[in-house]
Design an enzyme around this catalytic site. Structure first.
Site, PDB file in Angstrom:
ATOM      1  N   ASN A 122       0.851  -1.180   0.000  1.00 13.83           N
ATOM      2  CA  ASN A 122       0.000   0.000   0.000  1.00 13.83           C
ATOM      3  C   ASN A 122       0.893   1.239   0.000  1.00 13.83           C
ATOM      4  OD1 ASN A 122       0.750   0.611   2.724  1.00 13.83           O
ATOM      5  ND2 ASN A 122      -0.857  -0.759   3.480  1.00 13.83           N
TER       6      ASN A 122
ATOM      7  N   SER B 168       1.514   3.588   2.162  1.00 14.70           N
ATOM      8  CA  SER B 168       2.343   3.792   3.359  1.00 14.70           C
ATOM      9  C   SER B 168       3.547   2.867   3.350  1.00 14.70           C
ATOM     10  CB  SER B 168       1.517   3.560   4.624  1.00 14.70           C
ATOM     11  OG  SER B 168       0.462   4.487   4.715  1.00 14.70           O
TER      12      SER B 168
ATOM     13  N   ASP C 268      -5.811  -8.481   1.181  1.00 19.08           N
ATOM     14  CA  ASP C 268      -5.937  -9.909   0.888  1.00 19.08           C
ATOM     15  C   ASP C 268      -6.792 -10.127  -0.356  1.00 19.08           C
ATOM     16  OD1 ASP C 268      -4.443 -10.493   3.122  1.00 19.08           O
ATOM     17  OD2 ASP C 268      -6.154 -11.006   4.383  1.00 19.08           O
TER      18      ASP C 268
END
EC number: 2.7.1.167
Length: 476
Positions: free
Chosen positions: A195, A197, A264
């Site tokens: 992601n 971050s 996921d």
């Protein structure tokens, strides 16, 4: 994107990673303990869910795709419970069971929709000799179209380089949802899905699109990736590959209730599509659509083929499609919070005919959302006889899911959906035919909750039995 499909006929996926069992205890809290200044929870309900790499496997299984799951568990009750939970979803569990470590388990205690406490039962696996796991991987990986390495930092992937090399030797693409800031340990993987971050923690702050692209391509070069997919929350996701134009997909989520497990879902759909022979672009498109669905649900959830197909072809009226009871309860809670009126009906719907269509359309007009509870195959057989159903549960629900009048579908195994209705508690319970309202299964529960019960008429001359008799006459 009408050419894209959510039917994955050739895909087979292998998942290896940190498997976990998530346990939830729900109860009422009405007093403080006399022993210490802590609330006393009277546990009334419990739930178990697959977590970590096991949730990744659940996502793949929900797409009707064969999946094998490898990981480390303990020789304990929780390991057995997790295996049973997964096997019920037709997931092939190929675990290494250890005497020295417990199965990773997270127990959450909740009351009044608030989490009061989480208890973690775990020891990291960094000191475990993973030769048995590597041997299982080497033996199995050649039979699959993609390998997902699911890293939650618990130590199952301590030999991740060996795992990547085993897959590369077998010409199987390796997809990894990374953990931590040491991305060099994933050198040689096919694709990483950090992601924003996680990405910035490795490459540094990115203030512009150009910086994301430049730093992403450098990362690909440095650790020898084939591609990099950066998931960017409300900004969608960006696929980067050497010598190719960046492929950006805006978010498709209409409402975001919970991002738990969205990563996921992304890697599950991505790997499934690649294993099915789809392009990177199509695979990312499907993963992005799936992410938009799953963040509209509460808690760790999966996406079904029907939901994905509906979303691809822009059928918003079908809502969340086919759901489990737990998923439906969450969806109903969200809808009621938005002030929507929930209507519920049930039936076998074995051979869909015009009478069914008009009945469901009329039921849908009575509220904002229509739930259709569908008898399982065994339930139909008990009610209608050994020759029924004509169409199995999966096919019956797939046909119903294509109707604009139907928002949510849920199967039930009992002769009547009384228990299910008592759990869902719709605002309006509807049944077709010549019943009296008090004779309808679930009516007492709905009335007790302040809801209403209504009987609708069927169209004259329309019945499944009549259709079957006409077919028999044609055969004769």
């Amino acid at each position: 994107m009408a050419q894209y499909s959510a039917e994955f006929k050739q895909a087979k996926v292998l998942v290896l990673g940190d498997v976990m069992l998530d346990r939830y205890w729900f109860g009422a809290t009405n007093r403080i303990s006399p022993e210490a200044p802590v609330p006393v929870v009277r546990v009334q309900e419990n739930e178990e869910r697959a977590g970590g790499a096991a949730n990744v496997a659940m996502n793949i299984a929900s797409l009707n795709v064969p999946v094998q799951l490898m990981g480390l568990i303990g020789q304990d009750e929780t390991g057995s419970a997790l295996s049973l939970l997964l096997e019920k979803q037709k997931i092939d569990c190929n675990f290494v069971a250890l005497e020295t470590h417990p199965t990773i388990t997270k127990l959450r205690i909740l009351s009044r929709h608030q989490q009061l406490l989480r208890l973690d039962f775990e020891e990291d696996f960094n000191n475990v000799d993973c030769k048995d796991l590597l041997a299982k991987l080497e033996s199995a990986v050649k039979n699959y179209g993609a390998l997902i390495l699911s890293d939650y930092g618990k130590g199952t992937l301590k030999d991740v380089q060996k795992m990547i090399q085993i897959a590369r030797k077998a010409n199987v693409p390796v997809l990894i949802d990374p953990k931590g800031t040491d991305f060099e340990r994933y050198c040689g993987a096919t694709l990483l899905t950090p992601n924003m971050s996680e990405f910035e923690a490795v490459v540094g702050k990115c203030n512009t699109e150009e910086e994301i692209i430049k730093k992403g391509l450098k990362l690909i070069s440095d650790i020898e990736l084939t591609a990099l997919l950066v998931t960017r929350s409300e900004k969608g996701m960006t696929l980067l590959r050497p010598n190719q134009e960046p492929y950006h997909l805006p978010t498709v989520a209409k409402e975001v209730f919970d991002v738990t497990g969205a990563g996921d879902t992304v890697i599950s759909v991505l790997a499934t599509a690649l294993a099915d022979g789809r392009s990177f672009e199509e695979s990312c498109y499907l993963a992005n659509v799936a992410a938009g669905i799953v963040v509209g649900k509460l808690g760790t959830s999966t996406v079904s083929t029907v939901e994905l197909e509906n979303a691809i072809h822009a059928r918003p009226e079908t809502g969340f499609g086919i759901m489990s009871e737990a998923e439906l309860k969450d969806a109903v809670a969200q809808a009621k919070a938005r002030g929507e009126k929930i209507v519920m009906t049930n039936g076998c719907f074995d051979i869909l005919h015009p009478g069914h269509i008009s009945y469901l359309e009329n039921a849908r007009k009575l509220g904002d959302r229509l739930i259709v509870a569908v008898n399982s195959d065994d339930s139909v057989k008990r009610l209608k006889g050994e020759s029924r159903p004509i169409n199995n549960l999966e096919n019956r629900m797939a046909v119903l899911a294509g109707l604009a009048s139907v928002d949510w579908l849920v199967p039930f195994t009992e002769d009547t959906p009384q228990h299910l209705i008592g759990e869902i508690l719709p605002d309006l319970l509807v049944k077709g035919g010549d019943y009296k309202p008090e004779e309808i299964a679930g009516s007492k529960e709905v009335w007790a909750n302040g809801g209403d019960v209504k009987v609708l008429n069927f169209e004259n001359g329309c019945s499944t039995t009549n259709v079957i008799e006409k077919i028999k006459l044609l055969k004769d």
